[in-house]
Write a protein that holds these residues in place. Structure first.
Motif, PDB file in Angstrom:
ATOM      1  N   LEU A 181       4.637 -13.891  -6.102  1.00  9.75           N
ATOM      2  CA  LEU A 181       3.190 -13.685  -6.210  1.00  9.75           C
ATOM      3  C   LEU A 181       2.692 -12.661  -5.198  1.00  9.75           C
ATOM      4  N   VAL A 182       3.169 -12.789  -3.952  1.00  6.49           N
ATOM      5  CA  VAL A 182       2.726 -11.865  -2.902  1.00  6.49           C
ATOM      6  C   VAL A 182       3.216 -10.452  -3.204  1.00  6.49           C
ATOM      7  N   ARG A 183       4.453 -10.321  -3.622  1.00  9.00           N
ATOM      8  CA  ARG A 183       5.005  -8.994  -3.941  1.00  9.00           C
ATOM      9  C   ARG A 183       4.219  -8.341  -5.068  1.00  9.00           C
ATOM     10  N   GLN A 184       3.945  -9.100  -6.144  1.00  9.50           N
ATOM     11  CA  GLN A 184       3.196  -8.529  -7.260  1.00  9.50           C
ATOM     12  C   GLN A 184       1.788  -8.142  -6.849  1.00  9.50           C
ATOM     13  N   PHE A 185       1.174  -8.933  -5.985  1.00 12.87           N
ATOM     14  CA  PHE A 185      -0.153  -8.597  -5.484  1.00 12.87           C
ATOM     15  C   PHE A 185      -0.120  -7.302  -4.678  1.00 12.87           C
ATOM     16  N   MET A 186       0.882  -7.176  -3.809  1.00  9.09           N
ATOM     17  CA  MET A 186       0.940  -6.009  -2.945  1.00  9.09           C
ATOM     18  C   MET A 186       1.325  -4.750  -3.702  1.00  9.09           C
ATOM     19  N   MET A 187       1.989  -4.913  -4.851  1.00  5.39           N
ATOM     20  CA  MET A 187       2.291  -3.737  -5.677  1.00  5.39           C
ATOM     21  C   MET A 187       1.007  -3.090  -6.203  1.00  5.39           C
ATOM     22  N   GLY A 188      -0.080  -3.889  -6.272  1.00  5.28           N
ATOM     23  CA  GLY A 188      -1.355  -3.346  -6.722  1.00  5.28           C
ATOM     24  C   GLY A 188      -2.192  -2.735  -5.622  1.00  5.28           C
ATOM     25  N   VAL A 189      -1.759  -2.864  -4.375  1.00  3.92           N
ATOM     26  CA  VAL A 189      -2.481  -2.247  -3.260  1.00  3.92           C
ATOM     27  C   VAL A 189      -2.115  -0.767  -3.197  1.00  3.92           C
ATOM     28  N   PRO A 190      -3.086   0.146  -3.225  1.00  2.00           N
ATOM     29  CA  PRO A 190      -2.776   1.586  -3.206  1.00  2.00           C
ATOM     30  C   PRO A 190      -1.936   1.969  -1.991  1.00  2.00           C
ATOM     31  N   LYS A 191      -0.871   2.717  -2.229  1.00  2.00           N
ATOM     32  CA  LYS A 191      -0.002   3.146  -1.138  1.00  2.00           C
ATOM     33  C   LYS A 191      -0.614   4.282  -0.316  1.00  2.00           C
ATOM     34  N   ASP A 192      -1.726   4.822  -0.822  1.00  2.00           N
ATOM     35  CA  ASP A 192      -2.427   5.849  -0.041  1.00  2.00           C
ATOM     36  C   ASP A 192      -2.899   5.283   1.299  1.00  2.00           C
ATOM     37  N   LEU A 193      -3.188   3.989   1.331  1.00  2.00           N
ATOM     38  CA  LEU A 193      -3.605   3.374   2.590  1.00  2.00           C
ATOM     39  C   LEU A 193      -2.489   3.431   3.618  1.00  2.00           C
ATOM     40  N   ASP A 194      -1.249   3.187   3.173  1.00  2.00           N
ATOM     41  CA  ASP A 194      -0.105   3.254   4.082  1.00  2.00           C
ATOM     42  C   ASP A 194       0.097   4.667   4.609  1.00  2.00           C
ATOM     43  N   ILE A 211      -3.842  -3.516   7.905  1.00  2.00           N
ATOM     44  CA  ILE A 211      -4.308  -3.029   6.610  1.00  2.00           C
ATOM     45  C   ILE A 211      -3.952  -3.988   5.480  1.00  2.00           C
ATOM     46  N   ILE A 212      -2.671  -4.317   5.383  1.00  2.00           N
ATOM     47  CA  ILE A 212      -2.211  -5.091   4.234  1.00  2.00           C
ATOM     48  C   ILE A 212      -2.613  -6.562   4.335  1.00  2.00           C
ATOM     49  N   LEU A 213      -2.441  -7.156   5.494  1.00  2.00           N
ATOM     50  CA  LEU A 213      -2.697  -8.591   5.645  1.00  2.00           C
ATOM     51  C   LEU A 213      -4.132  -8.980   5.292  1.00  2.00           C
ATOM     52  N   PRO A 214      -5.165  -8.240   5.727  1.00  2.00           N
ATOM     53  CA  PRO A 214      -6.525  -8.619   5.317  1.00  2.00           C
ATOM     54  C   PRO A 214      -6.746  -8.541   3.807  1.00  2.00           C
ATOM     55  N   LEU A 215      -6.054  -7.619   3.143  1.00  2.00           N
ATOM     56  CA  LEU A 215      -6.203  -7.491   1.693  1.00  2.00           C
ATOM     57  C   LEU A 215      -5.483  -8.594   0.934  1.00  2.00           C
ATOM     58  N   MET A 216      -4.531  -9.262   1.579  1.00  2.00           N
ATOM     59  CA  MET A 216      -3.743 -10.296   0.922  1.00  2.00           C
ATOM     60  C   MET A 216      -4.408 -11.670   0.983  1.00  2.00           C
ATOM     61  N   LYS A 217      -5.603 -11.760   1.495  1.00  2.00           N
ATOM     62  CA  LYS A 217      -6.253 -13.065   1.664  1.00  2.00           C
ATOM     63  C   LYS A 217      -6.300 -13.891   0.382  1.00  2.00           C
ATOM     64  N   PRO A 218      -6.694 -13.324  -0.784  1.00  2.00           N
ATOM     65  CA  PRO A 218      -6.762 -14.173  -1.988  1.00  2.00           C
ATOM     66  C   PRO A 218      -5.431 -14.796  -2.371  1.00  2.00           C
ATOM     67  N   VAL A 219      -4.369 -14.007  -2.417  1.00  2.00           N
ATOM     68  CA  VAL A 219      -3.079 -14.535  -2.857  1.00  2.00           C
ATOM     69  C   VAL A 219      -2.472 -15.457  -1.804  1.00  2.00           C
ATOM     70  N   ASN A 297      -6.407 -14.070 -10.400  1.00  2.00           N
ATOM     71  CA  ASN A 297      -6.253 -12.643 -10.621  1.00  2.00           C
ATOM     72  C   ASN A 297      -5.544 -12.054  -9.410  1.00  2.00           C
ATOM     73  N   LEU A 298      -4.311 -11.612  -9.592  1.00  2.00           N
ATOM     74  CA  LEU A 298      -3.513 -11.153  -8.469  1.00  2.00           C
ATOM     75  C   LEU A 298      -4.065  -9.889  -7.828  1.00  2.00           C
ATOM     76  N   ASN A 299      -4.927  -9.185  -8.526  1.00  2.00           N
ATOM     77  CA  ASN A 299      -5.500  -7.963  -7.966  1.00  2.00           C
ATOM     78  C   ASN A 299      -6.936  -8.162  -7.515  1.00  2.00           C
ATOM     79  N   ALA A 300      -7.356  -9.435  -7.324  1.00  2.00           N
ATOM     80  CA  ALA A 300      -8.729  -9.686  -6.888  1.00  2.00           C
ATOM     81  C   ALA A 300      -8.964  -9.091  -5.510  1.00  2.00           C
ATOM     82  N   GLY A 301     -10.065  -8.412  -5.359  1.00  2.00           N
ATOM     83  CA  GLY A 301     -10.409  -7.853  -4.063  1.00  2.00           C
ATOM     84  C   GLY A 301      -9.818  -6.481  -3.814  1.00  2.00           C
ATOM     85  N   ILE A 302      -8.983  -5.954  -4.742  1.00  2.00           N
ATOM     86  CA  ILE A 302      -8.378  -4.648  -4.545  1.00  2.00           C
ATOM     87  C   ILE A 302      -9.105  -3.633  -5.425  1.00  2.00           C
TER      88      ILE A 302
END
Length: 304
Positions: A181-194, A211-219, A297-302
């Protein structure tokens, strides 16, 4: 303003003609009524046993034996709960509840740390065999958990963790379902941030933490809910690794209560103990249900 004039072709269209909207609305209303009726029936089927169990905990033993099926008791009594709470020797229910709260809470916190780091590694870091390793472990996780009982017990025994909380806290921290679940969620986070962070000189841990940890709050919240309830409701494993009554979690204790109260047919005490055992998880879902729904929704908040 003049009203729009419908030509002959439009009048034949059931959606545009005079009777079209009414028919469509009627069709939608019928579908809603059927759906609501079905859900209400399912709710009643699910709720009646729960209500009956709760009310049974407030019945006297004589009423339980003699009254048959009656949803509400004739006389409401609290003696069953008094008996349960006063028994601190053979069945310390409050001690078991505190043990379960400690185990489930610490297990959940460690799960969040482990799966967030692991999910970051599988989705962001590049190394040889990354995807092959991930899908191999994911495939292995589909084997029934009972297959691992004997090897797991051997490991716990070798580490000296039998009859300790660590036997419940450590196993299962790296559950592949949560990592997936976490991996699939993070695949939706834009890599431009990294990439922007790396330009500013940030390393992997800085990117993960800031950057990533605050965005992962829902999952992470939904994984935490699954982990807490899974640890709280686990029955087979604590029965195997615990023999000390004082150190048992509540699920193992409920089995012990069947021997204590069941032999004397104290059904009210058994039901009262079961009701006390479900209160923490019930409160958890009542307060965290909005996060649970959002996290479906695994992409909630992104936002891309």
């Amino acid at each position: 303003m003049s009203k729009p004039v419908l030509n002959e072709t439009d009048m034949k269209n059931p959606r545009l003609g005079p009777s079209g909207p009414k028919k469509a609305a009627s069709h939608i209303s019928i579908s809603k009524y059927i759906a609501y009726t079905f859900l209400i029936v399912l709710c009643i089927i699910w709720a009646i046993p729960v209500i009956f169990g709760i009310t049974t905990s407030f019945r006297s033993q004589a009423e339980v034996v003699s009254s048959g099926f009656r949803l509400l008791p004739v006389n409401w009594i609290f003696d069953n709960y008094v008996t349960i709470l006063q028994n601190t020797s053979t069945a310390p229910i409050l001690r078991w509840l505190m043990n379960s709260v400690f185990i489930a809470t610490l297990h959940t916190l460690l799960v969040i740390v482990v799966i967030s780091l692991t999910g970051y590694g599988y989705s962001r870091m590049k190394f040889k065999g990354r995807d092959a390793l991930f899908f191999t472990l994911l495939g292995i996780s589909f084997f029934p958990g009972v297959v691992n009982l004997i090897p797991s017990y051997k490991i716990i025994d070798a580490l000296g963790w039998v009859n300790t909380s660590w036997a419940m806290i450590i196993p299962g921290l790296a559950g592949m379902g949560n990592i997936f679940l976490v991996r699939q969620f993070m695949m939706g986070v834009p890599k431009d941030l990294d990439e922007s962070a790396r330009v500013d000189g940030a390393g992997d841990f800085k990117i993960y933490y800031s950057i990533i940890l605050p965005l992962m709050k829902p999952v992470l919240i939904v994984c935490g809910l699954f982990s807490f309830t899974g640890s709280w409701n686990d029955f087979l494993w604590p029965v195997i690794v615990y023999t000390d009554v004082e150190k048992m979690p509540v699920t193992a204790g409920l089995l012990l209560l069947q021997d204590i109260y069941g032999n004397y047919r104290m059904i009210g005490q058994l039901m009262g103990s079961a009701i006390l055992a479900i209160i923490p998880t019930l409160l958890l879902f009542l307060f965290a249900q909005k996060y649970f729904v959002q996290s479906i929704n695994l992409n909630a908040g992104i936002k891309g």
